[in-house]
Structure formats: structure tokens, C-alpha cells
Design an enzyme around this catalytic site. Sequence first.
Site, PDB file in Angstrom:
ATOM      1  N   SER A  50     -47.513 -11.523  30.331  1.00 20.43           N
ATOM      2  CA  SER A  50     -46.254 -11.656  29.598  1.00 20.43           C
ATOM      3  C   SER A  50     -45.378 -10.459  29.949  1.00 20.43           C
ATOM      4  O   SER A  50     -45.830  -9.518  30.598  1.00 20.43           O
ATOM      5  CB  SER A  50     -46.531 -11.660  28.099  1.00 20.43           C
ATOM      6  OG  SER A  50     -47.027 -10.383  27.735  1.00 20.43           O
ATOM      7  N   LYS A  51     -44.150 -10.487  29.498  1.00 22.42           N
ATOM      8  CA  LYS A  51     -43.213  -9.393  29.786  1.00 22.42           C
ATOM      9  C   LYS A  51     -43.792  -8.061  29.324  1.00 22.42           C
ATOM     10  O   LYS A  51     -43.722  -7.058  30.011  1.00 22.42           O
ATOM     11  CB  LYS A  51     -41.879  -9.645  29.072  1.00 22.42           C
ATOM     12  CG  LYS A  51     -41.067 -10.736  29.750  1.00 22.42           C
ATOM     13  CD  LYS A  51     -39.662 -10.250  30.067  1.00 22.42           C
ATOM     14  CE  LYS A  51     -39.089 -10.949  31.269  1.00 22.42           C
ATOM     15  NZ  LYS A  51     -38.683 -12.307  31.108  1.00 22.42           N
ATOM     16  N   ARG A  52     -44.387  -8.077  28.129  1.00 20.99           N
ATOM     17  CA  ARG A  52     -44.963  -6.853  27.559  1.00 20.99           C
ATOM     18  C   ARG A  52     -46.053  -6.287  28.464  1.00 20.99           C
ATOM     19  O   ARG A  52     -46.287  -5.098  28.556  1.00 20.99           O
ATOM     20  CB  ARG A  52     -45.528  -7.206  26.178  1.00 20.99           C
ATOM     21  CG  ARG A  52     -46.149  -6.077  25.415  1.00 20.99           C
ATOM     22  CD  ARG A  52     -46.454  -6.556  23.994  1.00 20.99           C
ATOM     23  NE  ARG A  52     -47.298  -7.765  24.015  1.00 20.99           N
ATOM     24  CZ  ARG A  52     -48.611  -7.731  24.032  1.00 20.99           C
ATOM     25  NH1 ARG A  52     -49.255  -6.590  24.031  1.00 20.99           N
ATOM     26  NH2 ARG A  52     -49.317  -8.858  24.048  1.00 20.99           N
ATOM     27  N   HIS A  53     -46.748  -7.172  29.140  1.00 20.32           N
ATOM     28  CA  HIS A  53     -47.851  -6.766  30.009  1.00 20.32           C
ATOM     29  C   HIS A  53     -47.413  -6.313  31.389  1.00 20.32           C
ATOM     30  O   HIS A  53     -48.214  -5.852  32.178  1.00 20.32           O
ATOM     31  CB  HIS A  53     -48.797  -7.962  30.228  1.00 20.32           C
ATOM     32  CG  HIS A  53     -49.592  -8.285  29.027  1.00 20.32           C
ATOM     33  ND1 HIS A  53     -49.973  -9.571  28.725  1.00 20.32           N
ATOM     34  CD2 HIS A  53     -50.096  -7.501  28.065  1.00 20.32           C
ATOM     35  CE1 HIS A  53     -50.675  -9.552  27.612  1.00 20.32           C
ATOM     36  NE2 HIS A  53     -50.755  -8.313  27.198  1.00 20.32           N
ATOM     37  N   GLY A  54     -46.178  -6.570  31.727  1.00 17.30           N
ATOM     38  CA  GLY A  54     -45.746  -6.152  33.062  1.00 17.30           C
ATOM     39  C   GLY A  54     -45.198  -7.270  33.923  1.00 17.30           C
ATOM     40  O   GLY A  54     -44.994  -7.086  35.113  1.00 17.30           O
TER      41      GLY A  54
END
Length: 474
Positions: free
Chosen positions: A242-246
Site C-alpha cells: 500500500s502507499k503507507r508501505h512504499g
Amino acid sequence: MTKSIVTRFAPSPTGYLHIGGARTALFSWLYAKGHGGKMLLRIEDTDRARSTDEAVGALIDGLEWLGLNWDGEPISQFARAERHKEVAEALVAAGKAYYCYATPEELTEMREKAMAEGRPPRYDGRWRDRDASEAPEGVAPAIRLKAPVEGETIIEDKVQGTIKFPNKDLDDLVLLRSDGTPTYMLAVVVDDHDMEVTHIIRGDDHLTNAARQALIYAALDWDIPVMAHIPLIYGPDGKKLSKRHGALGAEQYRAMGYLPAAMRNYLARLGWSHGDEEIFSTDQMIEWFDFDAIGKSPSRFDFVKLENLNGHYMRTSADEELLDAFKVYLPHAEGGADVLAWLGEGDNEKMFLAALPGLKERAKTLVELQESARYLWAQRPLDLDEKATKLLDDASKAMLGRLLPNFEALEEWTAESTDAAVRTFAEAEELKLGKVAQPLRAALTGRGTSPGIFDVLEVLGKAESIARIADQSA
Ligand code: GLU
């Protein structure tokens, strides 16, 4: 004679170069470089709504920033539509494909029936053996591949091994739509063939496509390139990235202050290994990269690892190189334009280079470097952060006032001479060194933490240092 190696990176423009795409590009680039070959760039821009100049520009910008250069001009898939059509029609002429006049309604009905019967939705081949004379009036036909109905299609994949697909699961896929536009499946095969691609490296989400494409290669009697389908990248928790993960674009990594060399190293290790080694120069990666050391299971993106690796690259970069990377980063950073302008004035760049050895030891990213170097371009009187404000109480201000003449008297202004002066002063005042150094730091940098204070004094020079101390002393 063995054919020279040609790889390609074939992104669809989405508005940015995402991290998975960047890794695919890197692997294709490493393989080509390591084998004296070429990497070509093909923009899969058949989705006209998404293929804006900006979206294509973002891909190119991302690749350039990562230092992944391609050979020749980028190739537009859309521009080759006529060629795709020509191949589809040639397949019909050769009896390997056929015109299908099924209407959208018929196709929907087919799909619904299959679903109701619990079968996967497949085209039922109703136009496969019919004569063109039966064609209904006014219906534009699609072209479908006459795919084998029995047996299996085998993909010998360099990463996934031997994968078998029963042909009954691969129906007569559309090659050319009824509006005359080629399908993705056809376009990829024709382009890879015409570009003389020898090795296809891409995400394993394309594995089923590989089987369908293999059928097209077979119908055309073309050699299938070597294929390597690499496992996708997941988040540190093993879930979809996800975006949060990169799952971000290359330009976001640039704005977060990562160095291209560190990104290349990190991305290479994401799915590929060379013994226990974690740090590789680009030349080593080129020399060692091969398919047999690509893992079969998904890799996990880990920001902490990336940051630590970036810190390593920051510390070990030559000062001039780091300055160059900083200048590339600044236009994309908050407040970066002002810093860039400051660097261009007078001797500021020299001053920055003098401060850099101390600064780069601590900074893991260029964002942190910008933050810790802020004292260099800070304007007098300095804004004080909370910690600095606390440190500069009345007693400290008075103390700095008493220190000033000692500094003014110094003829030589270096880290050593200021260090000696502060020690002598602290002894005379019966103060611990920190009691002098901390308020001094606050006055010189406006911050509670900073690089070594005597380095700061030397880098700022006598006049600026004394002026900043005078601003904060009573
Ligand atoms: N355009 C496809 C994608 O962005 C890649 C196709 C390929 O590599 O064959 O996923």
C-alpha cells in the site's frame, strides 16, 4: 552466432514510475548491462486516456533519476497499431485466426451461462469454423486466435520454473477488436518480436498472459523470448503493497531524500540476492545479477532497511557527489528552492562542502541533511526552536556575553582554536564544558541539536559566529 541480448521495460503510463516497475526496469537493465546487451523502453500507451504527456514524462523522469538508461528512442506501442493489425490479418489469411461476428449481447449471454454453470467464462468458439459467407450484415468482426483446444501450453520460466497451462483454459482470445484496435496480448507479442527482444523480465502477475502470448508466438511461428517472471513486492506485513508501505512513485522517493545509488541497491536486493551481501556497487550488481538467485516468494518492502542503506550511501559518498545529489533533490524538497539559490551565492557552496563531512555522518536521507545543514543558510537573528529557547535563559545569555571577548581575541579561527578558547573559558568560569557548549550551539544554530559545535564555528567563520552569539547574549 549467438544473438545479442535485448531486454525491454514496457510500462503502461500511470502517472508515475511505481516501485515494482522501477525494480522490473532495474532487473532488465542489470541483465542487459551484464551481458553486453541492450535495454529498450516501450511505452504501452494504448490506453489513450491515461497516456498523457505528463504520465509518460513521469516514467521517463523516474528512470532517469534512477540512472536506468535505455538504448535508442522510447517506442510507442500505440504508434504501432497498424503493424499489429497487419499481423492479425495475416494470421487470418494463414488460417490461424478467424473473424468473429459475435455481438456484445451474445458474449454477455455466453459469460452468464458459463458462470451459472460454474464454469470459467470462456468464448465458446461459435465463429471458429464458420464460413465468412455466413457473416451477418453490418456487424464489424473481431479477430480471434484459433487456439489449440487440447494439450497444454508450457512456459519455461527462468524464475518460476516449468509452468503448464491446460489449453482448454485458454480460449480463442481476441487479437483485434471489432473497432480495429489491437489487444494488449497481440501488441506485446508483435512488439517484442519486432524489437528483437530476447529476454522478457516482468512481474509474475503476467504469468497467465505469458501462456496466452505463447499461443500467439506459436501461431506466428516466432521464437518465444526467454521469460523471467519475478514475484511481486509486498508490504513488511506480507500484505499487498500500500502507499503507507512504499507503493509510491520514484519522484516521491526522490523527494524523501533517497539517493539513486541506494535505491538501486535496495531494489536489487528486493527479490535477488548474492550470498549474504547487502551492499553492492552498481558495477558489482551488473556483474553478479542473474536469474538463478531471484527468489520465488514475494519480497517485502521495508522502509527501515532502505533508510539504513541510504545512510550508508550518504556516509560513504564523496562530498562533491553528495552535493550533486543534494542539488538534484532540492527542487523537489520543501524549501529546497531557497537552499538552491543560497548555494549559488558567493562562497556558500564551499561553506556547505566544508560542513558536509560532519553532516553526512548523521543524516540518513537528504531531508535530514537539509535539516541539519539549515544553520548554514539561517538568517540572523535566528529563529530558535523550543530546545534552543530553553537553553538560552538569562544566565546563559550573560555567560555568552562574557565568552565573546575570548572569541574576538582569537587570531586564528579553527575548530581547534575555538575548542581551546571554550575550554579555557569554562575552566575559568568553573563550568562544565556542556554548560558552555549547549547555549553556544543554540545561539549558533537556533537548534538544540547540531553537528559538532567547534566544526560549526569553523564553518561559519569568525564574523558570522560572533554576530550570531552577540544576537543571543546579554
Ligand atoms: N505494460 C505492462 C505493465 O505495465 C507490462 C507488459 C510486459 O512487461 O509485458 O504491467
